[in-house]
Design an enzyme around this catalytic site. Structure first.
Site, PDB file in Angstrom:
ATOM      1  N   GLU A 106      24.412 -10.096   2.712  1.00 34.67           N
ATOM      2  CA  GLU A 106      25.603 -10.830   3.146  1.00 34.67           C
ATOM      3  C   GLU A 106      26.463 -11.067   1.905  1.00 34.67           C
ATOM      4  O   GLU A 106      26.223 -11.975   1.115  1.00 34.67           O
ATOM      5  CB  GLU A 106      25.198 -12.138   3.821  1.00 34.67           C
ATOM      6  CG  GLU A 106      24.436 -11.907   5.125  1.00 34.67           C
ATOM      7  CD  GLU A 106      23.944 -13.198   5.751  1.00 34.67           C
ATOM      8  OE1 GLU A 106      24.693 -13.808   6.541  1.00 34.67           O
ATOM      9  OE2 GLU A 106      22.809 -13.614   5.425  1.00 34.67           O
ATOM     10  N   LYS A 124      28.329 -14.548   0.659  1.00 36.39           N
ATOM     11  CA  LYS A 124      27.610 -15.765   0.307  1.00 36.39           C
ATOM     12  C   LYS A 124      27.902 -16.167  -1.130  1.00 36.39           C
ATOM     13  O   LYS A 124      28.088 -15.323  -2.003  1.00 36.39           O
ATOM     14  CB  LYS A 124      26.100 -15.550   0.470  1.00 36.39           C
ATOM     15  CG  LYS A 124      25.595 -15.701   1.887  1.00 36.39           C
ATOM     16  CD  LYS A 124      24.081 -15.678   1.901  1.00 36.39           C
ATOM     17  CE  LYS A 124      23.541 -16.033   3.268  1.00 36.39           C
ATOM     18  NZ  LYS A 124      22.063 -16.021   3.286  1.00 36.39           N
ATOM     19  N   GLU A 163      12.410 -17.436   9.242  1.00 30.25           N
ATOM     20  CA  GLU A 163      12.926 -16.682   8.090  1.00 30.25           C
ATOM     21  C   GLU A 163      11.847 -16.587   7.034  1.00 30.25           C
ATOM     22  O   GLU A 163      11.138 -17.558   6.770  1.00 30.25           O
ATOM     23  CB  GLU A 163      14.118 -17.396   7.414  1.00 30.25           C
ATOM     24  CG  GLU A 163      15.423 -17.395   8.131  1.00 30.25           C
ATOM     25  CD  GLU A 163      16.500 -18.132   7.314  1.00 30.25           C
ATOM     26  OE1 GLU A 163      16.352 -18.221   6.072  1.00 30.25           O
ATOM     27  OE2 GLU A 163      17.460 -18.622   7.912  1.00 30.25           O
ATOM     28  N   GLU A 182      21.132 -14.543  -3.586  1.00 24.61           N
ATOM     29  CA  GLU A 182      21.537 -14.966  -2.235  1.00 24.61           C
ATOM     30  C   GLU A 182      22.196 -13.829  -1.455  1.00 24.61           C
ATOM     31  O   GLU A 182      22.186 -13.826  -0.233  1.00 24.61           O
ATOM     32  CB  GLU A 182      22.508 -16.145  -2.331  1.00 24.61           C
ATOM     33  CG  GLU A 182      21.898 -17.429  -2.839  1.00 24.61           C
ATOM     34  CD  GLU A 182      20.939 -18.055  -1.842  1.00 24.61           C
ATOM     35  OE1 GLU A 182      21.130 -17.846  -0.640  1.00 24.61           O
ATOM     36  OE2 GLU A 182      19.987 -18.723  -2.271  1.00 24.61           O
TER      37      GLU A 182
END
Length: 431
Positions: free
Chosen positions: A317, A320, A263, A326
């Site tokens: 996402e 989250k 990542e 984030e």
């Protein structure tokens, strides 16, 4: 004579195509993470078509995704298949359990580059998982079916496994993790599997917001930073973090273990106190990283050596928790349009889908990922075992690596060697 010239031309053309193919395929090391903590992800078929329209050659899955895997069949896109942390105890419990997991989840319709058992497990905050990691990896390796496209079983770490990274030549693992980490490193060495880790220069900048640090993190012009231990000069944080990992592995005798960046990324949006999370910065980091990888210059410590790198992430996402950043790492929106351009369009002549239809559906979120990109180093005083999803208190000293010299020589030499081979073959044909 005309036929001979035609033959010569045909042979030369074929050799040139082979050379170009080699140069193109030698850059097929850029992947992307497919996170699923969201309720608005596109259908798997739409995601597969999106991926096929890009130059992305690898996809990391945090857990089995049979529908997406089926949609990727025949695409030549490989997958890095993840075993969720919650499945590790089951795999460790018995060879039979690992065999059942392998039979149910390892696909045969797409190439599998590797299987990662757990994500940032040694720093997950669950002390019961660490002693089960190696048995799970051993059982899964033994359970791989005959004819499996991969024999590589690994696990993914956060940068918190390092006790030191400044300067890069001082890279070292936390001594407190040796009991769990060293046997895993032995396993990787014995089985030719890579060490996987999640470095994030973004978090380095978040802890040191000076303009020169931002330039260093974004691959932008800067004075460079000299590693007093090695004498090498660094001009970007990614190389510095990568070389700190390399130094830590070398210091323990694992110089033959390759590194995979599982990542790395940069958020394009954040809360009011997250000044570095902007579209311009995200475009600069990811775009310059892709160009850096494609140049094959390597790092100051390992010039001319490419490293498989998975960008975080394909989509945002939205479920989250934590700060806005984030939920803002996506390269693409869920309507399949790009948040910003970083040069991932498929090369001319590359097969691409006829259409990429923007479709949004309500998907059931998959909480098994349960991780946030917390891939940053901690200081020597940091304590291993930090709960994932929480940013470890840190100082910028862990991130002040040493600066970078661009080493294009080895990559250029390889191209010259291929050109020499081509010329020799042409000479032989003409004789």
């Amino acid at each position: 004579m005309g036929a001979r010239r035609w033959l010569d031309a045909a042979v030369i053309s074929g050799l040139l195509q082979a050379l170009l193919f080699h140069l193109a395929t030698s850059q097929s090391f850029i992947g992307v993470n497919y996170g699923t903590i969201a309720d608005n992800l596109p259908p798997p078929a739409s995601t597969a078509n999106l991926l096929k329209s890009t130059s992305i050659g690898k996809v990391r899955l945090y857990e089995p995704q049979p529908d997406l895997v089926a949609a990727l069949a025949g695409s030549n896109i490989s997958i890095l298949l993840g075993v969720p942390n919650g499945d590790v105890p089951n795999l460790a419990s018995s060879p039979a359990a690992a065999s059942a997991w392998a039979a149910a989840n390892i696909p045969t319709t797409v190439p599998v580059s590797a299987i990662s058992v757990g994500n940032e497990l040694l720093n997950s905050g669950d002390p019961t998982l660490a002693p089960q990691l190696l048995p799970a990896m051993q059982n899964l390796l033994a359970a791989l079916p005959a004819g499996s496209t991969t024999k590589q079983i690994s696990t993914v770490h956060s940068m918190a496994v390092l006790s030191s990274s400044d300067p890069p030549s001082s890279g070292a693992f936390h001594a407190d993790l040796a009991g769990s980490l060293d046997p895993v490193l032995d396993f990787l060495k014995q089985n030719g599997a890579p060490f996987m880790i999640n470095p994030y220069p973004y978090f380095a900048y978040a802890s040191d917001t000076r303009p020169e640090t931002l330039a260093f993190c974004l691959f932008q012009p800067n004075p460079g930073r000299v590693d007093a231990g090695s004498g090498l000069t660094y001009t970007n944080m990614f190389d510095a973090q990568l070389d700190a990992i390399r130094a830590a592995l070398d210091a323990k005798g694992y110089s033959g273990v390759d590194i995979v960046i599982a990542e790395t990324g940069w958020p394009y949006k954040g809360d009011a106190d997250e000044g570095g999370a902007t579209v311009d910065n995200a475009r600069a980091y990811n775009g310059n990283l892709v160009a850096h990888l494609k140049s094959q210059v390597g790092t100051p410590r390992t010039p001319g050596k490419s490293v498989d790198t998975y960008l975080f992430a394909l989509y945002d996402e939205d479920l989250k928790g934590g700060p806005e950043s984030e939920r803002s790492f996506g390269l693409y929106r869920t309507d399949l349009t790009a948040n910003y351009d970083i040069g991932l369009a498929a090369a001319p002549g590359t097969a691409a889908p006829a259409t990429v239809t923007p479709v949004t559906v309500q998907n059931t979120p998959q909480p098994s990922r349960g991780m946030t990109p917390t891939g940053y180093c901690v200081t020597a005083a940091g304590v291993p075992g930090t709960t994932q999803g929480q940013q470890v208190p840190q100082t910028s000293s862990c991130y002040i690596p040493a600066g970078a010299v661009s080493r294009r020589a080895d990559a250029a030499v390889r191209r010259l060697v291929w050109l020499g081979v081509l010329l020799c073959l042409v000479t032989l044909v003409r004789k």
